[in-house]
Scaffold this active site. Structure first.
Site, short mmCIF file in Angstrom:
data_model
loop_
_atom_site.label_atom_id
_atom_site.label_comp_id
_atom_site.label_asym_id
_atom_site.label_seq_id
_atom_site.Cartn_x
_atom_site.Cartn_y
_atom_site.Cartn_z
N GLY A 1 0.83 -1.21 0.00
CA GLY A 1 0.00 0.00 0.00
C GLY A 1 0.86 1.25 0.00
N THR B 1 4.12 2.63 5.53
CA THR B 1 2.69 2.27 5.55
C THR B 1 1.98 3.21 6.52
OG1 THR B 1 1.07 0.66 6.40
CG2 THR B 1 3.32 0.38 7.17
N ILE B 2 0.78 3.60 6.18
CA ILE B 2 0.05 4.50 7.10
C ILE B 2 -0.36 3.76 8.38
CG2 ILE B 2 -0.82 6.01 5.27
CD1 ILE B 2 -3.63 4.64 5.80
N ASP B 3 -0.39 2.42 8.33
CA ASP B 3 -0.98 1.65 9.43
C ASP B 3 -0.11 1.57 10.69
OD1 ASP B 3 -3.04 1.07 7.65
OD2 ASP B 3 -2.03 -0.71 6.90
N HIS C 1 -9.89 6.18 1.56
CA HIS C 1 -8.57 6.42 0.96
C HIS C 1 -8.03 7.83 1.08
CE1 HIS C 1 -8.88 2.38 -0.55
NE2 HIS C 1 -7.59 2.46 -0.82
N ASP D 1 5.29 -5.26 5.93
CA ASP D 1 5.73 -6.61 6.28
C ASP D 1 5.80 -7.56 5.09
OD1 ASP D 1 6.12 -6.22 8.90
OD2 ASP D 1 4.39 -7.36 9.60
N GLY D 2 4.77 -7.52 4.26
CA GLY D 2 4.71 -8.41 3.08
C GLY D 2 5.89 -8.14 2.16
N ARG E 1 -5.83 -1.48 8.94
CA ARG E 1 -5.89 -2.94 8.78
C ARG E 1 -6.22 -3.59 10.12
NH1 ARG E 1 -1.53 -5.20 4.51
NH2 ARG E 1 0.01 -4.34 5.91
N ARG F 1 13.51 10.16 -2.84
CA ARG F 1 14.41 11.29 -3.08
C ARG F 1 15.69 11.16 -2.25
NH1 ARG F 1 14.70 16.03 -0.03
NH2 ARG F 1 15.31 17.94 -1.12
N ARG G 1 0.51 -4.80 -6.00
CA ARG G 1 0.61 -6.04 -5.24
C ARG G 1 0.92 -7.13 -6.27
NH1 ARG G 1 -2.85 -3.37 -1.24
NH2 ARG G 1 -1.43 -3.27 0.52
N MET H 1 -8.71 3.81 8.93
CA MET H 1 -7.95 2.66 8.43
C MET H 1 -6.98 2.12 9.49
SD MET H 1 -7.03 3.59 4.54
CE MET H 1 -7.97 2.87 3.23
N ARG I 1 -4.81 7.87 2.79
CA ARG I 1 -3.58 7.38 2.15
C ARG I 1 -2.86 8.46 1.34
NH1 ARG I 1 -4.25 1.50 1.14
NH2 ARG I 1 -3.17 1.73 -0.82
N ASP J 1 1.89 -0.64 11.49
CA ASP J 1 1.77 -2.01 12.03
C ASP J 1 3.03 -2.84 11.82
OD1 ASP J 1 1.53 -2.18 9.30
OD2 ASP J 1 -0.22 -3.50 9.31
P1 ADP Z 1 2.81 -4.66 2.59
O1 ADP Z 1 4.22 -4.71 2.10
O2 ADP Z 1 2.31 -3.26 2.71
O3 ADP Z 1 2.63 -5.51 3.84
P2 ADP Z 1 1.57 -6.72 0.99
O4 ADP Z 1 1.37 -7.68 2.11
O5 ADP Z 1 0.49 -6.58 -0.03
O6 ADP Z 1 1.89 -5.25 1.45
O7 ADP Z 1 2.91 -7.16 0.23
C1 ADP Z 1 3.40 -6.44 -0.87
C2 ADP Z 1 4.01 -7.38 -1.87
O8 ADP Z 1 5.11 -8.07 -1.27
C3 ADP Z 1 3.09 -8.47 -2.36
O9 ADP Z 1 2.25 -8.04 -3.40
C4 ADP Z 1 4.09 -9.49 -2.86
O10 ADP Z 1 4.61 -9.09 -4.12
C5 ADP Z 1 5.20 -9.38 -1.83
N1 ADP Z 1 5.01 -10.38 -0.77
C6 ADP Z 1 4.12 -10.37 0.25
N2 ADP Z 1 4.21 -11.48 1.00
C7 ADP Z 1 5.17 -12.24 0.45
C8 ADP Z 1 5.73 -13.53 0.74
N3 ADP Z 1 5.30 -14.25 1.78
N4 ADP Z 1 6.70 -13.99 -0.08
C9 ADP Z 1 7.14 -13.27 -1.12
N5 ADP Z 1 6.66 -12.06 -1.46
C10 ADP Z 1 5.69 -11.55 -0.70
#
Ligand code: ADP
Length: 321
Positions: A11, A126-128, A251, A103-104, A172, A21, A72, A170, A254, A130
């Site tokens: 996000g 992230t704004i969250d 939104h 985290d993702g 999450r 930058r 994503r 928001m 965001r 978390d």
């Molecule tokens: P955030 O980074 O804000 O937590 P997401 O959870 O949507 O957002 O993760 C962003 C992107 O990171 C995902 O679209 C994917 O490309 C990658 N990603 C997330 N989880 C995994 C994972 N377990 N393994 C590999 N890539 C991941």
């Protein structure tokens, strides 16, 4: 190290541009080439890479969103897809990769480092708010300011009409935006996932408030608990005469120009990411803890737990009696 890359993933959040930058300008300051990867991991897999120079990041400090776009990319969870990402990095001679996201996104970075030895540095955006390893994430402060601006406006009209208002924010599964904006906005009640609450207690508080002459009742609700219409229904079943409205901020939280806090944080973290790569550090996440910019191994950072600030929550209750 001669060339580094940067991408934004997950996000978007205000302040991501300020971080981009900082990475580009610090990199160039130290004699590095900096490449931008468009649309997060999707662009890395599909080879969407652009050259960034001093002027590519001119006039973006104050803008919300991310000039590199974000996407994503579920496919990135597959090893063969991450191999394509590695090939793109090889093709462009990118020896270090800065990932701004949540985290993702950091899980993706962790796997790139483990499987393909890619030098990765994560910046929490992230704004969250978390992300456990850091006290604050880039974008959180701006989002809270957007929410209190909305609370101020809703309070004006709620007072005129002597209404109760639910404001859904928001976050999450986390209640940080609700807690900080609720406290700063003087909400009568903050409902968030980290703290038990009861509908009876909430309704009693509204009734008590009306008796003591309160002209408005602002209830800040974190999206992770339930939706505003659901909560409104529960309240109306118990207090049918109450003039109750709800607003889902959505939104707008965001976007917008990043606050001073977010710009300073993003600038510090972006510069530190480049320094870490130059120090041959890899697989690190940058954080701010106790007002210091620090970094941790991704494995450790991802296994940390964030202590919920119950004291702040208790304070919000005392100040809203
Ligand atoms: P955030 O980074 O804000 O937590 P997401 O959870 O949507 O957002 O993760 C962003 C992107 O990171 C995902 O679209 C994917 O490309 C990658 N990603 C997330 N989880 C995994 C994972 N377990 N393994 C590999 N890539 C991941």
């Amino acid at each position: 190290m001669k060339t580094i890359g940067i991408l934004t993933s997950g996000g978007d959040a205000p302040g991501m541009n300020a971080a981009i930058r900082a990475v580009v300008r610090t990199g160039i300051y130290y004699g590095l080439k900096v490449k931008g990867i468009m649309r997060g991991y999707a662009g890395l897999v599909e080879d969407e890479v652009i050259d960034l120079n001093l002027s590519s990041v001119g006039d973006i400090l104050q803008k919300g969103g991310t000039i590199l776009r974000t996407a994503r990319c579920e496919e990135f969870k597959k090893k063969e897809v991450r191999k394509k990402a590695y090939e793109t990095l090889q093709k462009h001679g990118i020896e270090g990769l800065v990932i701004i996201g949540g985290d993702g996104s950091f899980r993706g970075a962790q796997l790139l480092s483990e499987e393909w030895n890619v030098n990765t540095i994560g910046i929490p955006g992230t704004i969250d708010n978390d992300i456990p390893c850091t006290d604050y994430t880039i974008g959180f402060d701006t989002a809270c300011n957007t929410v209190i601006d909305a609370i101020n406006k809703i309070r004006d009209t709620a007072t005129s009409h002597e209404r109760a208002n639910i404001i859904e924010v928001m976050g999450r599964n986390a209640g940080y935006i609700a807690l900080y904006a609720g406290l700063a906005g003087g909400a009568e009640m903050i409902i968030l996932p980290e703290v038990e609450w009861s509908i009876d207690e909430l309704c009693d508080k509204i009734t008590y408030g009306i008796k003591r002459g309160k002209l408005h009742h602002i209830i800040v609700l974190a999206e992770g608990v339930m939706s505003a219409p659901e909560l409104a229904k529960m309240i109306k079943e118990r207090l049918p005469k109450l003039d109750l409205r709800y607003t889902i901020l959505g939104h707008i939280q965001r976007g917008g120009a990043p606050t001073v806090m977010d710009r300073v944080l993003a600038s510090q973290m972006g510069a530190r990411a480049v320094e870490l790569l130059l120090e041959n550090k890899t697989k690190r996440i940058i954080s701010i803890r106790n007002n210091q910019i620090v970094d941790d191994d991704i494995d450790e950072a991802l296994s940390m737990k964030k202590e919920f600030n119950r004291k702040l929550y208790e304070l919000s209750k005392i100040l809203s009696i």
